[in-house]
Design an enzyme around this catalytic site. Structure first.
Site, PDB file in Angstrom:
ATOM      1  N   ASP A 169     -15.023  -8.113   5.568  1.00 32.20           N
ATOM      2  CA  ASP A 169     -13.915  -7.552   5.074  1.00 32.20           C
ATOM      3  C   ASP A 169     -14.178  -6.683   3.827  1.00 32.20           C
ATOM      4  O   ASP A 169     -14.080  -6.997   2.765  1.00 32.20           O
ATOM      5  CB  ASP A 169     -12.861  -8.906   4.844  1.00 32.20           C
ATOM      6  CG  ASP A 169     -11.388  -8.227   4.331  1.00 32.20           C
ATOM      7  OD1 ASP A 169     -11.053  -7.080   4.344  1.00 32.20           O
ATOM      8  OD2 ASP A 169     -10.694  -9.151   4.199  1.00 32.20           O
ATOM      9  N   LYS A 189      -7.082  -0.227   2.735  1.00 32.36           N
ATOM     10  CA  LYS A 189      -6.598   0.222   1.587  1.00 32.36           C
ATOM     11  C   LYS A 189      -7.074   1.636   0.907  1.00 32.36           C
ATOM     12  O   LYS A 189      -6.274   2.496   1.157  1.00 32.36           O
ATOM     13  CB  LYS A 189      -7.356  -0.836   0.341  1.00 32.36           C
ATOM     14  CG  LYS A 189      -6.534  -2.174   0.365  1.00 32.36           C
ATOM     15  CD  LYS A 189      -6.618  -2.643  -0.797  1.00 32.36           C
ATOM     16  CE  LYS A 189      -5.666  -4.139  -1.079  1.00 32.36           C
ATOM     17  NZ  LYS A 189      -6.150  -5.476  -0.395  1.00 32.36           N
ATOM     18  N   TYR A 227       5.087 -10.181  -3.762  1.00 34.54           N
ATOM     19  CA  TYR A 227       4.561 -10.976  -4.768  1.00 34.54           C
ATOM     20  C   TYR A 227       5.289 -11.083  -6.016  1.00 34.54           C
ATOM     21  O   TYR A 227       4.903 -11.244  -6.990  1.00 34.54           O
ATOM     22  CB  TYR A 227       3.282 -10.457  -5.249  1.00 34.54           C
ATOM     23  CG  TYR A 227       2.179 -10.267  -4.026  1.00 34.54           C
ATOM     24  CD1 TYR A 227       1.778 -11.854  -3.397  1.00 34.54           C
ATOM     25  CD2 TYR A 227       1.480  -9.612  -3.460  1.00 34.54           C
ATOM     26  CE1 TYR A 227       0.800 -11.778  -2.409  1.00 34.54           C
ATOM     27  CE2 TYR A 227       0.500  -9.465  -2.638  1.00 34.54           C
ATOM     28  CZ  TYR A 227       0.170 -10.563  -2.012  1.00 34.54           C
ATOM     29  OH  TYR A 227      -0.861 -10.728  -1.087  1.00 34.54           O
ATOM     30  N   TYR A 276      -9.930 -13.805   0.393  1.00 30.14           N
ATOM     31  CA  TYR A 276      -8.641 -13.283   0.741  1.00 30.14           C
ATOM     32  C   TYR A 276      -8.814 -12.521   1.857  1.00 30.14           C
ATOM     33  O   TYR A 276      -9.520 -11.517   1.631  1.00 30.14           O
ATOM     34  CB  TYR A 276      -8.084 -13.030  -0.592  1.00 30.14           C
ATOM     35  CG  TYR A 276      -6.654 -12.256  -0.085  1.00 30.14           C
ATOM     36  CD1 TYR A 276      -5.493 -12.987  -0.180  1.00 30.14           C
ATOM     37  CD2 TYR A 276      -6.691 -11.096   0.191  1.00 30.14           C
ATOM     38  CE1 TYR A 276      -4.432 -12.503   0.293  1.00 30.14           C
ATOM     39  CE2 TYR A 276      -5.155 -10.384   0.459  1.00 30.14           C
ATOM     40  CZ  TYR A 276      -4.066 -11.121   0.389  1.00 30.14           C
ATOM     41  OH  TYR A 276      -2.977 -10.588   0.883  1.00 30.14           O
TER      42      TYR A 276
END
Ligand code: PLP
Length: 444
Positions: free
Chosen positions: A252, A281, A16, A146
């Site tokens: 999600d 995560k 990114y 996302y």
């Protein structure tokens, strides 16, 4: 720029990152970390205000998680996960199932959030094939949603900036407007809206449900899309529609799982039964890569058959269920219990909310939103019209630079500045971080 940074720029391509920006702002060389703080080689510290990309939960250098990792290394570092298994994976699967919504009873392992979502999409797709409904092939997702950076997950994501370069290669999917309250897609007010923005989804399902495999969304907060926090009624209504129209619901929880919203899972705010839940995560508290896709007995059974019937789920990754990662995840869940992490978090949330409230008086702050220990502000050029800053303006980058000078990692999402705090944060640290953040935004 020190010598290590020069070598970094000579050899490394960062995620990114427009690498040209690094000529002026080389990546900061971090040497160690403790609790909430990252330390660079020059002796500066930075509060890890975004949990090292939303994965750190209990703080850096936590003795319990470190010990679990060391201990696991002494017995088994890795083994293939087809034809073989191991205790850390079994114990973790059992523990997660005991915490997750009731109907989720099976665990599929992988190693990052994108693959956890890919697995859910592929299982959902193949489920309908295996059960004689091969026309159900499409997914519905939200604008601003996302779900990762692989092609499958990009196909069901809505963030143009991240993935527009690849859009020609996406598989077709349906997009519906997001419950983005500050910029309501149906121009209602938050308090009196009755969730009218869900009508687009309702209409789509009325017309197309026979070709829809599932709906995928992030529960309660569209995180990468701009920390867009939406009412739990919306999630409940989506769940009802999924049932009514016989399509899967994939939640999600890659960003929201493990206490971020004040409960273990964001899905715990609503009484419903998702067909899939994706976790990653925070699962190892940010120590090692790991991901899980949870699903139901019903879906599992649609794949359970004689080999020749070709119902097998052919998917896997080399490091599936890595034992060291699983041990870190188990240790992290034990820390949740020992340190009463959720109870502590709950106590801090009102203070966090009230400190954030003060930001709304600042001229550049259009909206403040928060849930759990995630808080965000949307910067606008004009408050009355909600006119956004143009992307060329790079206001987020300016905030980031000023943040670093105040020992903060305010890595923005476009014009959204946010805090995504580790749950180990103490009251005085919370106050200090909010004060520093306030002075950064005020200086704009
Ligand atoms: C970060 C994220 C992903 C992707 O996870 P990676 O580990 O970066 O591949 C998927 N879904 C959500 C909601 C995320 O926040």
């Amino acid at each position: 720029m020190n010598n290590w940074q020069k070598r970094d720029l000579k050899y490394i391509w960062h995620p990114y990152t427009q690498m040209k920006d690094c000529k002026l702002m080389p990546p900061i060389l971090i040497e160690k970390a403790q609790g909430l703080k990252l330390y660079d080689t020059e002796g500066n510290f930075y509060y890890d205000t975004i949990s090292s990309w939303w994965c750190n939960v209990h703080g850096h250098n936590h003795p319990k998680i470190k010990d679990a990792i060391k201990k696991q290394l002494d017995s088994l570092e890795h083994v293939l996960f087809a034809g073989f298994t191991h205790k850390p994976a079994i114990a973790l699967a059992e523990k997660i199932i005991s915490l997750a919504p009731t109907k989720l009873t099976k665990v599929f392992f992988s190693d990052n959030g994108s693959t956890a979502v890919e697995v859910a999409l592929k299982m959902s797709f193949q489920y309908w094939k295996n059960t004689g409904k091969p026309k159900k092939t499409k997914f519905i997702s939200l604008d601003y949603g996302y779900h990762g950076d692989t092609f499958g997950t990009m196909s069901v994501s809505g963030i143009d900036l991240f993935n527009e370069a690849f859009s020609l290669l996406f598989f077709p999917s349906y997009k519906v407007p997001s419950p983005y309250c500050y910029r309501c897609p149906v121009a209602k007010e938050r308090d009196t809206c009755d969730i009218d923005c869900i009508q687009a989804l309702e209409k789509l399902l009325e017309k197309k449900s026979n070709e829809v495999a599932g709906i995928i969304l992030e529960p309660l907060i569209l995180a990468s899309g701009g920390m867009i926090i939406y009412p739990k009624e919306y999630l409940a209504r989506v769940a009802n529609l999924a049932r009514e129209f016989n399509v899967h619901l994939i939640v999600d929880e890659v960003a929201t799982g493990f206490g971020r919203t004040g409960k273990m899972f964001a899905s715990d705010y609503v009484d419903f039964d998702p067909d899939f839940m994706c976790l990653s995560k925070g699962i190892t508290s940010g120590y090692l890569p790991l991901a899980l896709t949870l699903t139901t007995d019903k879906i599992y059974k649609a794949f359970y058959a004689d080999y020749k019937l070709k119902k097998t789920f052919y998917h896997g990754h080399t490091y599936t269920a890595n034992p060291i990662s699983c041990s870190a995840a188990l240790a992290s869940l034990e820390v949740f219990e020992e340190e009463k992490t959720l109870k502590r978090t709950k106590k801090l949330i009102p203070l966090f909310k009230s400190l954030l409230k003060g930001f709304i008086n600042l001229p550049a702050v259009g909206d403040i939103r928060s849930i759990g220990l995630i808080g965000a502000m949307e910067l606008v050029r004009r408050k009355d019209t909600k006119e956004a800053f143009s992307i060329k303006n790079r206001i987020g980058l300016e905030v980031y630079k000023r943040g670093l000078k105040k020992n903060l990692v305010l890595r923005p999402l476009g014009n959204i500045i946010y805090l995504f705090l580790p749950l180990c944060i103490k009251e005085d640290e919370l106050q200090d971080i909010l004060e520093r953040t306030y002075s950064v935004i005020k200086s704009l």
